[in-house]
Design an enzyme around this catalytic site. Sequence first.
Site, PDB file in Angstrom:
ATOM      1  N   LYS A 250       0.855  -1.186   0.000  1.00 18.83           N
ATOM      2  CA  LYS A 250       0.000   0.000   0.000  1.00 18.83           C
ATOM      3  C   LYS A 250       0.889   1.234   0.000  1.00 18.83           C
ATOM      4  CE  LYS A 250      -4.017   1.969   2.468  1.00 18.83           C
ATOM      5  NZ  LYS A 250      -4.884   1.866   3.661  1.00 18.83           N
TER       6      LYS A 250
ATOM      7  N   SER B 112     -10.367   0.031   6.833  1.00 19.80           N
ATOM      8  CA  SER B 112      -9.687   0.169   5.544  1.00 19.80           C
ATOM      9  C   SER B 112      -9.023  -1.100   5.019  1.00 19.80           C
ATOM     10  CB  SER B 112      -8.634   1.275   5.620  1.00 19.80           C
ATOM     11  OG  SER B 112      -9.248   2.524   5.462  1.00 19.80           O
TER      12      SER B 112
ATOM     13  N   SER C 209      -9.933   2.154   2.573  1.00 19.72           N
ATOM     14  CA  SER C 209      -8.975   2.846   1.727  1.00 19.72           C
ATOM     15  C   SER C 209      -7.977   1.925   1.010  1.00 19.72           C
ATOM     16  CB  SER C 209      -8.186   3.837   2.573  1.00 19.72           C
ATOM     17  OG  SER C 209      -7.363   3.158   3.497  1.00 19.72           O
TER      18      SER C 209
END
Lengths: 484, 95, 492
Positions: free
Chosen positions: C78, C182, C158
Amino acid sequence: MGMIIQGATGDWEVVIGLEVHAQVTSNAKLFSGSATEYGAEQNTQVSFVDAAMPGMLPVINEMAVRQAVRTGLGLKAQINKFSVFDRKNYFYADLPQGYQISQYLQPIVGEGTLTIDLKDGETKEIGITRLHLEQDAGKSIHDQHPSMTLVDLNRSGVALMEIVSEPDIRSPEEAAAYVKKLRSILRYLGTCDGNMEEGSMRADVNVSVRRPGDEFGTRCEMKNINSVRFIQQAIIFEANRQVDILEAGGEIDQETRLYDSVKGETRSMRSKEEAHDYRYFPDPDLLPLEFDDAFVEEIKADLPELPDEKKDRFVGDLGITPYDAGVLVAEKEVADYFEAVAKGRDAKISANWVIGELFGNLNRTGKSLAESPVSADELGKLVDLIKDGTISNRIAKEVFEEMFDSGKAAADIVKEKGLEQVSDTGAIEQAIDDVMAANMDKVEEYRGGKDKLLGFFMGQVMKATGGKANPGVVNKILKPKLDG
Amino acid sequence: MSLDKATVAKVANLARIRVEEEKLDPLAAELNAILGWVEQLGEVDTENVKPMTSVAEMQLRWRQDEITDGGYQEQVVANAPSKDEGFFAVPKVIE
Amino acid sequence: MTDLTRLTIADARDGLKAGTFSARELAAAHITAMDAARGLNAFITETPEKAVEAATASDEKLAKGEGGVMEGIPVAVKDLFCTKGVLTTAASHILDGFKPEYESTVTTNLWNAGAVMLGKVNLDEFAMGSSNETSYYGNVVNPWRRSEDDQPLVPGGSSGGSASAVASFSAMGATGTDTGGSIRQPAAFAGIVGMKPTYGRCSRWGVVAFASSLDQPGPMTRSVRDAAIMLEAMAGFDPKDSTSVDMVVPNFEAALTGDIRGMKIGIPKEYRLDGISSEISDLWDKGAAMLKEAGAEIVEISLPHTKYALPAYYIIAPAEASSNLARYDGVRYGLRVEGEDLADMYSRTRGEGFGEEVQRRLLIGTYALSAGYYDAYYLKAQKVRTRISDDFKEAFKTVDAILTPTAPSPAFAFGEKGDDPLAMYLNDVFTVPASLAGLPGISIPAGLSENGLPLGLQLLGRPFDEETVIRTAGVLEDAAGFDATPTDWWRG
């Protein structure tokens, strides 16, 4: 005595509170492992944490906690075993995180007191409101580039103790005494080097005025003043400015003002102020700071004797005057020097030599105590020579000058120059007889009742012996001879 | 509690975010909607409840007072949009 | 030869050890898949050269019978984790060109365990979002489509890029971060496994901060076993993070005993929201029935303050963010937009550098902390948080794990939630309470919606008892037998 400003409408009393920022003596910074030493090349003592790079996190330095507790104990203050680090949010170029980690509602140290020493040996208690730990900011340099401000983060994240006083201070002199005393205590404790030139100690000065006995007036704060002299000047200027406004029927705006040491005035910083709202909240990257009684006790056991206690001992045990004791304890180095001289010797004579001759010569040559050519040990030996009658006090002063200039030992100088005091009664009798023979008229006058001529004869005898005659012995023999 | 346009402008200034004048009103409406929804927290009895400080029941760890970091000026300023001889450079500040 | 990208991490590990294929072959297959899936916009930065280099090193180790628990396994990171020398953006314009001079602890741990980095994956800007629609680098597309249309769907957020990369077989696993859901919500939207460990289990050092008291890295994979393997590699005490917990990392894979007999599973009644779709509640019931079948006892529990978790979260997270994001000021890294003076430079940089949702949250957070409002908002929310945490403590006196849906709906189409931020925030209704309490949670795919989209179930456990969560999730995974995969339309 408080400072009273006599205005056209009556008297005004000045009320002062100080917030002193003292850099904690430590190897590494408050929340990172980079160095704190003064004067390094720009941005070389900066870690990614200090530069607030994304994802960087604070971890507290044990030494900062220790030093804060130590200082708290030195100020006879409440130690809070539970305290909280908060973020104080504001934007500035030398504040990389966009917040300063500080302590707001729950500081590590609570209320304490500081005794300040005033003229004539008087003292006054000034309340300490609190002491908390916080990060220092970096440094903005405005004058090294034509169009840019340059930022050095070496100081960013260095541990500071903010020590806040109660508004108990009433004059510039008291403010000066407060800063000096605080500095002295910090240096005794070894928690801050107190070096104001290098910015290790700075003060925010809060000033207000009021009618004697009234409620406190509205205060103004002058930030980051780094000398005792400037603190006093700023107070005098600011107090008078406020009185002028009030006397003209105006009101004081609570604000932060800049003290300009070149112009000797304070001026508004309102343009920079614009609605400060620091939005304090507990730093979620840290947990509350906690320690136990044992930690505090361990630090307490290791505390040195502090200036007030030392002064009491010098006065009580050594018989030194309170004034001299105050001078001797102000700096730990001086006190240590003095104690080394006085060890096993007459304390009063030792004190006189340190305060009189040593300080005089240091002042004359612009040297610090650390640079003194005369060690405590050598000064002690000089005192011994006086005490055992080898040299007179007057000769000793000459010897000391020579020691100070050449760095030679007292005994060597005395021997080289043959300055030993003459206590041999035969030699002294001879000298007295010679002096009397040469001044028979004066002898007659003396015998006729003019007692004060005794001093004259003393002087002549001393002169005849090159100052080396033991004055006590001279006195003992001279008087009976004159009296016939 | 309701935010008006002026308050949004003030908050935006505190947060150092430039917001165009015409966006202030719609932003105020959005923020009010969120804050209005948050008001329901008032229903929770929090008398004598301590604010949460930490998930794990642990104490703050301390680092030793040792120099373990720093000494890499070049890396510190490597990403700077403007720099000068190892300094960060920003628009001139007049104090 | 079989498609290596379809293997689980556990299978690939065994194949690499046995020499059935090499780490280089495995990396090459994933680089090809990553290329083919560009249309999903999962990656912000691809690092194929690094992947090949690392895979080569892995092969050398494997040849000598050495190597860590993830030796040679290609993963995506990420783009919130700082990676040394590799662009790190947080999907924000404000970090333009930022190449960290340091490596996050979690990725360092992964590389030490032998994992191979394929690239940095997309996310909602600064992890603020539940649909991956707020990235400066564009929307991420969910590999899944509804059975009735070809409308592109959100991957959740997210960690949307992580979810999309793993679900599209571009990476075997990906790191995610979970602040309010997330990891778990996008895992549910993309039909994969996502695990948020206990707060303090994985180091936050080097992870771009959103909300410090909530952020927690975790793995996103295609099986519970893979999540266990990857979590073990990521986790560990880090003295550089004051909130990292000094505990031994257990062998999480060993927790997969398949035996949950006698365990008590809580079903919180407050999670039966009005308006929850029947397919979600049916799936939830089915999940409970499966666990009961496996020998667990199902207990209804009460978490009375559930309703207040979302509003508390939407004060606490923005408040912390408003301070955490103050460092993006155009001075030391990233974007700078010049202005008349310093203050103007800040405002322009931050005005242009932050997207709309981030700005909205920074304003809310700034307001919630400002003079006169702190007590009413931030302090109140942190007290409510204590009550929410106490609810869980009470519940865990009687149950060993809690079963809930992960999200109130399957993946939705872009723009479908309209402009209403509140409607979007409701996506996190089931995941936020555990975030506030710092508890470990996992989402596993447990079925399909009527229109063919994956649905997830969430299991929550006691602090630092990831093992029970993993064990229970393993049983549920086996029982649910979810083996659907999206058609690989994106290969076009």
